[in-house]
Design an enzyme around this catalytic site. Structure first.
Site, PDB file in Angstrom:
ATOM      1  N   SER A 120       0.849  -1.204  -0.046  1.00 25.10           N
ATOM      2  CA  SER A 120       0.112   0.164   0.135  1.00 25.10           C
ATOM      3  C   SER A 120       0.981   1.303  -0.064  1.00 25.10           C
ATOM      4  O   SER A 120       1.577   1.307  -1.029  1.00 25.10           O
ATOM      5  CB  SER A 120      -1.017   0.016   1.331  1.00 25.10           C
ATOM      6  OG  SER A 120      -2.152   0.895   1.006  1.00 25.10           O
ATOM      7  N   GLU A 124      -9.050  -5.229  -4.596  1.00 23.61           N
ATOM      8  CA  GLU A 124      -8.611  -4.080  -3.784  1.00 23.61           C
ATOM      9  C   GLU A 124      -9.451  -3.522  -2.923  1.00 23.61           C
ATOM     10  O   GLU A 124      -9.063  -3.243  -2.010  1.00 23.61           O
ATOM     11  CB  GLU A 124      -7.627  -3.388  -4.668  1.00 23.61           C
ATOM     12  CG  GLU A 124      -6.258  -4.144  -5.404  1.00 23.61           C
ATOM     13  CD  GLU A 124      -5.151  -4.336  -4.160  1.00 23.61           C
ATOM     14  OE1 GLU A 124      -5.181  -3.953  -2.983  1.00 23.61           O
ATOM     15  OE2 GLU A 124      -3.962  -4.612  -4.656  1.00 23.61           O
ATOM     16  N   HIS A 154      -7.584  -5.807  -0.466  1.00 25.30           N
ATOM     17  CA  HIS A 154      -6.381  -5.030   0.107  1.00 25.30           C
ATOM     18  C   HIS A 154      -6.069  -5.184   1.156  1.00 25.30           C
ATOM     19  O   HIS A 154      -6.807  -5.432   2.344  1.00 25.30           O
ATOM     20  CB  HIS A 154      -6.835  -3.310   0.032  1.00 25.30           C
ATOM     21  CG  HIS A 154      -5.690  -2.556   0.225  1.00 25.30           C
ATOM     22  ND1 HIS A 154      -4.602  -2.327  -0.740  1.00 25.30           N
ATOM     23  CD2 HIS A 154      -5.137  -1.573   1.101  1.00 25.30           C
ATOM     24  CE1 HIS A 154      -3.703  -1.808  -0.506  1.00 25.30           C
ATOM     25  NE2 HIS A 154      -4.047  -0.900   0.761  1.00 25.30           N
TER      26      HIS A 154
END
Length: 533
Positions: A215, A343, A439
């Protein structure tokens, strides 16, 4: 907090037979806890499951007082032995997920510290080194979270694992007059310099350093690839779901002005230095709660509530990562990059939109995020059966994580470098499977910490054999890449576009998100501008 183990160390996998045979003998008092001599002095750690663990080692002076908002300064040495058995205090945090409370529960200003897990803390062992850069949208993140414990990855992969803190939010990335930009990135460079200068004492090889991050951590690594200051500090890089937002100086300065105005101040070192560090994130949080009113001025960051990101300032960060890689800046750094399939599903769940996206919300997302001039139309044509929720999820996932990550591999490959690509397709069992391959799911799988910290929400309280097996495969790929540059599947190229899928049944296949790739293939991912001055 981690405390010293009371017993002797377990032998590492690389220990000799004679050492293993003598491990059961009572150790001398000096061997009951591991000690190493680093540049700043002697460090005394602890043994945990056979790993030598050293926590909370300063790599720079505390960035407070006269050093607040400054570039990191080298830490001063000390003559006495430093106890390295507890994580250092985290930098001030945004309020998401209660991170602000966590940081205030660990008072202190020694924010810039590293942690090391080593199977063989002996100079000359020459083990590969893996340095983790955590994510957190550039506004939160601390290395002391239980999901980032490096013990299992170090033990199973026979590598030295390093984690560290860096400044986040306004402290690390706010555009402040009188301060260098990108202080959080400079902290990362300083941590990597500490690794270069000290890791040999912990059994690591400074010529075999791999950075890996997810990230905002992945976006940080992308930035490091473009920075002259970071050249030579790492030799391989693993970029997991890179956050692809980079700000122009004008946009960053305008957002910082609005943030400082929440406190009735200007965005200058003089004004903000008087604000207690743990109060500054609250101003950023307050701005974030009303960022939508700035949409016509700030555009996409206002829509997605992103108050800070690395700034393409022309000096510390000369150009965007994609520009840098396209002209060969990272050609000598081997890359492993990838993303999860779903995600954005986690963010939809957090915001209450999972299963509740309207046609108007999908249309707005396509209008604001899809690449111009006709990205919205191309999404609807490429996914004719997709409803509002699927389109909303796709364009958010592609804009923020999936396509920025893939384009790193594309740029690296076109410039003559080497990249391997993967996609995580295994659906998280948490929340009844509604999160899909969301995610952050890759983080517990890579570290092997499936039953602690926030990952329990994704993996479940009792990890399944399937989860354990997938984690083992991913850890083996990451550590093999760190050791040899080969994660176990072919490099990416712009003809076959082969990628590794990590799912219930792993496979190597053509990149599965081809429709999205074609929509974004000509998008340059520029620094985000200030729209209306």
């Amino acid at each position: 907090m981690t405390t010293a183990a009371s017993g002797p160390p377990e032998p590492s996998r690389s220990s000799s037979a004679s050492a293993s045979a003598s491990a059961s003998a009572p150790p001398p008092a000096s061997a009951s806890r591991p000690e190493v001599r680093a540049a700043g002095g002697v460090l005394r750690g602890s043994w945990e499951a056979g790993m030598a663990v050293f926590l909370g080692i300063p790599f720079a002076e505390p960035p407070v007082g006269a050093l607040r908002f400054a570039a990191p300064r080298p830490v001063r040495g000390r003559s006495e032995v430093r106890e390295a058995v507890a994580y250092g205090p985290p930098p001030p945090q945004a309020g998401m997920f209660g991170m602000d409370a966590l940081s205030q529960d660990a008072p202190g200003d020694d924010w810039l510290t590293v942690n090391v897990w080593s199977p063989e803390p002996t100079a000359g062992a020459g083990l590969p080194v893996m340095v983790w850069i955590q994510g957190g949208a550039f506004v939160f993140g601390m290395s002391g979270l239980p999901e980032y414990d490096g013990g299992r990855l170090a033990r199973d992969g026979d590598v030295v694992v390093v984690t560290f803190n860096y400044r986040v939010g306004i402290e690390g990335f706010g555009q402040i007059e009188g301060a260098p930009p990108n202080r959080g990135l400079l902290d990362q460079v300083a941590a990597l310099e500490w690794v270069r200068d000290n890791i040999r004492a912990f059994g690591g090889d400074p010529e075999r350093v791999t950075v890996f991050g997810q990230s905002a951590g992945g976006g940080s690594i992308a930035a490091l690839l473009a920075m002259d200051r970071a050249a030579g500090l790492f030799h391989r890089a693993v970029v997991q779901s890179a956050q692809g937002t980079f700000f122009s100086p004008g946009l960053a300065a305008d957002i910082a002005t609005a943030c400082a105005a929440e406190l009735g101040l200007r965005p200058t070192v003089t004004d903000l230095s008087g604000v207690p560090p743990h109060e500054l994130p609250a101003a950023s949080d307050a701005l974030g709660a009303t960022m939508d009113r700035w949409a016509e001025r700030w555009g996409q960051p206002a829509y997605r509530t992103i108050p800070v990101s690395p700034v393409v300032d022309g000096d510390i960060l000369p150009v965007t990562p994609w520009q840098a890689l396209a002209v060969g800046a990272g050609r000598d750094v081997e890359l492993l990059v990838g993303h999860t399939r779903d995600e954005h599903r986690l963010f939809a769940a957090i915001s209450g939109l999972l299963g509740a996206v309207s046609e108007d919300q999908a249309a707005a997302a396509l209008r604001l995020l899809a690449p111009s001039p006709d990205g919205a139309r191309r999404y609807r044509e490429a996914f004719p059966e997709a409803g509002p929720e699927t389109l909303y999820e796709l364009v958010h996932s592609d804009w923020l994580f999936r396509m920025p990550t893939l384009h790193l591999a594309e740029a690296q490959t076109v410039a003559g470098g080497r990249a391997h690509v993967y996609e995580l397709t295994w659906p998280a069992p948490g929340m009844g499977g509604a999160l899909g391959a969301c995610h952050g799911l890759d983080v517990p799988l890579v570290f092997g910490n499936l039953d602690r910290g926030q990952p329990a929400m994704l993996i479940g309280e009792a990890p399944s054999p399937e989860a354990e097996a997938l984690s083992e495969r991913m850890r083996a790929a990451w550590t093999s890449f760190a050791a040899h540059g080969d994660p176990g599947w072919p490099p990416y190229d712009t003809e076959r576009r082969l990628v590794q899928l990590f799912g219930t049944e792993s496979a190597v296949t053509a990149y599965p998100e081809e429709s999205s790739r074609l929509i974004w293939q000509d998008h340059p991912f520029p620094a985000l501008p200030l729209i209306n001055r």
